[in-house]
Write a protein that holds these residues in place. Structure first.
Motif, short mmCIF file in Angstrom:
data_model
loop_
_atom_site.label_atom_id
_atom_site.label_comp_id
_atom_site.label_asym_id
_atom_site.label_seq_id
_atom_site.Cartn_x
_atom_site.Cartn_y
_atom_site.Cartn_z
N GLU A 2 0.92 -1.29 0.11
CA GLU A 2 0.01 -0.12 0.12
C GLU A 2 0.95 1.24 0.19
O GLU A 2 2.12 1.28 0.72
CB GLU A 2 -1.01 -0.08 1.20
N ILE A 3 0.34 2.43 -0.66
CA ILE A 3 1.11 3.62 -0.58
C ILE A 3 -0.12 4.65 -0.33
O ILE A 3 -1.06 4.82 -0.84
CB ILE A 3 1.66 4.05 -1.97
N TYR A 4 0.12 5.41 0.52
CA TYR A 4 -0.54 6.67 1.10
C TYR A 4 0.19 7.91 1.09
O TYR A 4 1.54 8.07 1.63
CB TYR A 4 -1.09 6.57 2.49
N THR A 5 -0.49 8.91 0.61
CA THR A 5 0.14 10.48 0.94
C THR A 5 -1.07 11.12 1.70
O THR A 5 -2.03 10.89 1.59
CB THR A 5 0.67 11.30 -0.28
N TYR A 6 -0.35 12.42 2.30
CA TYR A 6 -1.44 13.12 3.20
C TYR A 6 -1.28 14.56 2.56
O TYR A 6 -0.14 15.11 3.35
CB TYR A 6 -1.32 12.84 4.67
N PRO A 7 -2.30 14.98 1.78
CA PRO A 7 -1.99 16.31 1.07
C PRO A 7 -1.98 17.45 2.25
O PRO A 7 -0.73 18.43 2.19
CB PRO A 7 -2.98 16.59 0.31
N ILE A 8 -2.59 17.41 3.32
CA ILE A 8 -2.41 18.22 4.27
C ILE A 8 -2.33 17.60 5.60
O ILE A 8 -2.84 16.48 6.04
CB ILE A 8 -3.94 19.03 4.69
#
Length: 280
Positions: free
Chosen positions: A18-24
């Motif tokens: 899995e890959i996640y980013t958190y823009p804020i």
């Protein structure tokens, strides 16, 4: 904790799941099939920051309702969404980086997003807030204790990337269910990368070594210390105790409650779900 040699012996079949980013920072996640790795983290990760009127960062530690802020990011900016709020388009600000924002002990220049974004977020969080954009992510160095000269980080807590181990989550969930509590998803820990097919707690043995994933190489610099954010449901913003207390009983070292590992990129690259993970 697991014997580090255990991780070394069994790492060969590990893959990126899995890959996640958190823009804020503190806001909702974005699941991705692949991501560009930049020196300061995954592309688009934690480039926007919510602060109080004085410029001090806010997170789910103080405001669990930040989990309800669901930004959709693109090169032009953000589309902000939250229950009970109209959608708001926030363009990448083009003005001067004339605001000072503070993340833990770091104070850096950032660009204000503007009063419309401030008012929208204030409506969700129920307090006056500001939204800022990190126009230059090279301004904030990683703490010297865990880095090399030139290592930088966007608005993440301490290091550019965090990797979690799915088997370690399974072990934690076994402890939780054994105590009559509900299991939790890995999203409680807000990782960037999640690996599968490693033994539980193998990541203890990765610290001080390098992880190669896709065309990227990362230094594993320290375990990730945890706080009460892990007790916050990332879908509802509701906080209920149990996860942090359970971890504290089994995964405390040097007064830190540990889950996952912090990484620093050795350089640019790209990662994708399914990539093999090797430890050097």
């Amino acid at each position: 904790m697991a014997d580090p040699r255990h991780g070394r012996a069994t790492i060969g079949g590990v893959r990126l799941a899995e890959i996640y980013t958190y823009p804020i920072k503190g806001g909702y996640r974005r699941a991705q099939a692949e991501a560009v790795v930049e020196p300061w983290g995954l592309a688009g990760d934690r480039r926007w920051l919510v602060t109080d009127p004085g410029g001090r960062f806010l997170s789910q530690r103080q405001d669990p309702a930040m989990a309800l802020v669901r930004p959709e990011a693109d090169p032009e900016g953000l589309l902000l969404r939250a229950p009970g709020q109209p959608d708001l388009r926030v363009p990448v600000p083009r003005g001067a980086a004339d605001s000072q924002v503070t993340v833990w002990q770091s104070t850096v220049a950032a660009t204000p997003a503007g009063p419309d974004a401030d008012a929208w977020l204030g409506g969700v969080l129920g307090r006056p807030v500001r939204l800022a954009y990190g126009d230059d992510p090279t301004r904030r160095p990683v703490k010297p204790a865990h880095s090399r000269p030139g290592d930088v980080v966007s608005f993440a807590d301490s290091c550019p990337v965090t990797v979690a181990n799915a088997a370690s989550l399974d072990a934690l969930n076994a402890w939780l269910t054994g105590a009559g509590q509900d299991p939790v998803p890995v999203t409680r820990f807000r990782p960037n990368l999640v690996v599968a097919d490693a033994p539980a707690w193998a990541e203890d043995g990765w610290v001080g070594r390098r992880l190669a994933v896709g065309s990227a190489v990362f230094r594993a610099v320290k375990p990730a210390g945890r706080c009460l954010v892990v007790d916050t449901d990332q879908e509802t913003g509701v906080r209920r105790g149990g996860v942090l207390r359970t971890l504290a009983g089994r995964r405390t070292r040097d007064r830190e409650i540990l889950f996952a590992v912090h990484l620093i990129p050795d350089g640019p690259g790209r990662v994708a779900v399914g990539d093999r993970v090797t430890v050097r």
